[in-house]
Design an enzyme around this catalytic site. Structure first.
Site, PDB file in Angstrom:
ATOM      1  N   ASP A   1      40.056  54.475  50.503  1.00 27.40           N
ATOM      2  CA  ASP A   1      39.877  55.836  50.994  1.00 27.40           C
ATOM      3  C   ASP A   1      39.404  55.751  52.444  1.00 27.40           C
ATOM      4  OD1 ASP A   1      37.183  55.150  50.867  1.00 27.40           O
ATOM      5  OD2 ASP A   1      36.629  56.748  49.479  1.00 27.40           O
TER       6      ASP A   1
ATOM      7  N   CYS B   1      36.378  51.524  48.562  1.00 27.70           N
ATOM      8  CA  CYS B   1      35.857  52.860  48.851  1.00 27.70           C
ATOM      9  C   CYS B   1      34.400  52.668  49.260  1.00 27.70           C
ATOM     10  CB  CYS B   1      36.040  53.825  47.681  1.00 27.70           C
ATOM     11  SG  CYS B   1      35.065  53.492  46.199  1.00 27.70           S
ATOM     12  N   GLY B   2      33.586  53.690  49.191  1.00 30.28           N
ATOM     13  CA  GLY B   2      32.202  53.561  49.608  1.00 30.28           C
ATOM     14  C   GLY B   2      31.421  52.549  48.791  1.00 30.28           C
ATOM     15  N   THR B   3      31.533  52.637  47.454  1.00 25.13           N
ATOM     16  CA  THR B   3      30.837  51.700  46.566  1.00 25.13           C
ATOM     17  C   THR B   3      31.786  50.783  45.809  1.00 25.13           C
ATOM     18  OG1 THR B   3      30.884  53.228  44.700  1.00 25.13           O
ATOM     19  CG2 THR B   3      28.955  53.339  46.173  1.00 25.13           C
TER      20      THR B   3
ATOM     21  N   GLY C   1      34.185  54.346  42.221  1.00 25.50           N
ATOM     22  CA  GLY C   1      35.136  55.424  41.949  1.00 25.50           C
ATOM     23  C   GLY C   1      36.584  54.968  41.987  1.00 25.50           C
TER      24      GLY C   1
ATOM     25  N   HIS D   1      37.163  34.916  33.097  1.00 27.42           N
ATOM     26  CA  HIS D   1      36.875  35.378  31.739  1.00 27.42           C
ATOM     27  C   HIS D   1      37.623  36.648  31.349  1.00 27.42           C
ATOM     28  CE1 HIS D   1      32.737  33.156  31.552  1.00 27.42           C
ATOM     29  NE2 HIS D   1      33.729  32.382  31.932  1.00 27.42           N
ATOM     30  N   ASN D   2      37.879  37.534  32.308  1.00 31.14           N
ATOM     31  CA  ASN D   2      38.467  38.837  31.993  1.00 31.14           C
ATOM     32  C   ASN D   2      39.873  39.022  32.543  1.00 31.14           C
ATOM     33  OD1 ASN D   2      35.275  39.512  32.888  1.00 31.14           O
ATOM     34  ND2 ASN D   2      35.882  39.948  30.795  1.00 31.14           N
TER      35      ASN D   2
ATOM     36  N   ARG E   1      38.924  31.296  24.355  1.00 30.08           N
ATOM     37  CA  ARG E   1      38.171  32.348  23.663  1.00 30.08           C
ATOM     38  C   ARG E   1      38.263  33.684  24.392  1.00 30.08           C
ATOM     39  NH1 ARG E   1      34.207  29.798  26.789  1.00 30.08           N
ATOM     40  NH2 ARG E   1      32.631  31.204  27.671  1.00 30.08           N
ATOM     41  N   HIS E   2      38.530  33.646  25.690  1.00 28.33           N
ATOM     42  CA  HIS E   2      38.623  34.867  26.476  1.00 28.33           C
ATOM     43  C   HIS E   2      39.920  35.633  26.200  1.00 28.33           C
ATOM     44  CE1 HIS E   2      35.131  33.380  28.533  1.00 28.33           C
ATOM     45  NE2 HIS E   2      35.788  32.288  28.881  1.00 28.33           N
TER      46      HIS E   2
END
Length: 152
Positions: A8, A65-67, A70, A98-99, A132-133
């Site tokens: 953004d 974005c800012g953080t 969002g 892992h993800n 396992r993941h």
């Protein structure tokens, strides 16, 4: 690697730095905007990048974005997306290992350009461990496909 990137207005300046960094590392970058610091809404760019990644048009994505929160929430609304917001390199690395995250997000009001580069590098260099993941990733996919039924 072909990387989709979007932001953004708050992330615009940092995005330019990250695009240059990615190209210096030898990656191809597809920029989904915004390309101005005039106010805009982060869900637009979260969705554009997420669709480019989920369709296979791009290998992965980066959102700012800012953080980072969002825009990552917006990206995660697209089926097949596992976007993570990270403010330090260790979590970025483990999110991939892992993800099997396919979109990295961070906030320009949270991290500076050098830390952002470190986060990006750790994330790009990490590889999904499987094992396992993989079962957990499969459960997440099942949730996505059968959201009314659950996974129990």
């Amino acid at each position: 690697m072909k990387i989709a990137i979007g932001c953004d207005h708050v992330g615009y300046e940092l995005k330019s730095t990250i695009v240059e960094y990615l190209e210096d590392l030898g990656h191809e970058v597809e920029d989904f905007g915004t390309n101005t610091n005039e106010r805009t809404d982060y869900p637009i760019y979260g969705q554009k990048v997420a669709q480019a990644v989920s369709s296979g048009k791009n290998d992965c994505g980066i959102l700012i974005c800012g953080t980072g929160v969002g825009i990552s929430i917006s990206a995660n609304k697209v089926k097949g997306i596992r976007a993570v917001v990270c403010s330090e390199p260790y979590s970025a690395k483990l999110s991939k290992e892992h993800n099997n995250t396919n979109i990295l997000a961070f906030g320009s009001r949270v991290v500076g350009s050098e830390l952002a580069k470190m986060i990006v590098k750790e994330w790009l260099d990490a590889e999904f461990e499987g094992g396992r993941h993989l079962n957990r990733i499969n459960l997440i996919q099942k949730m996505e496909e059968n959201e009314d039924e659950g996974i129990s």
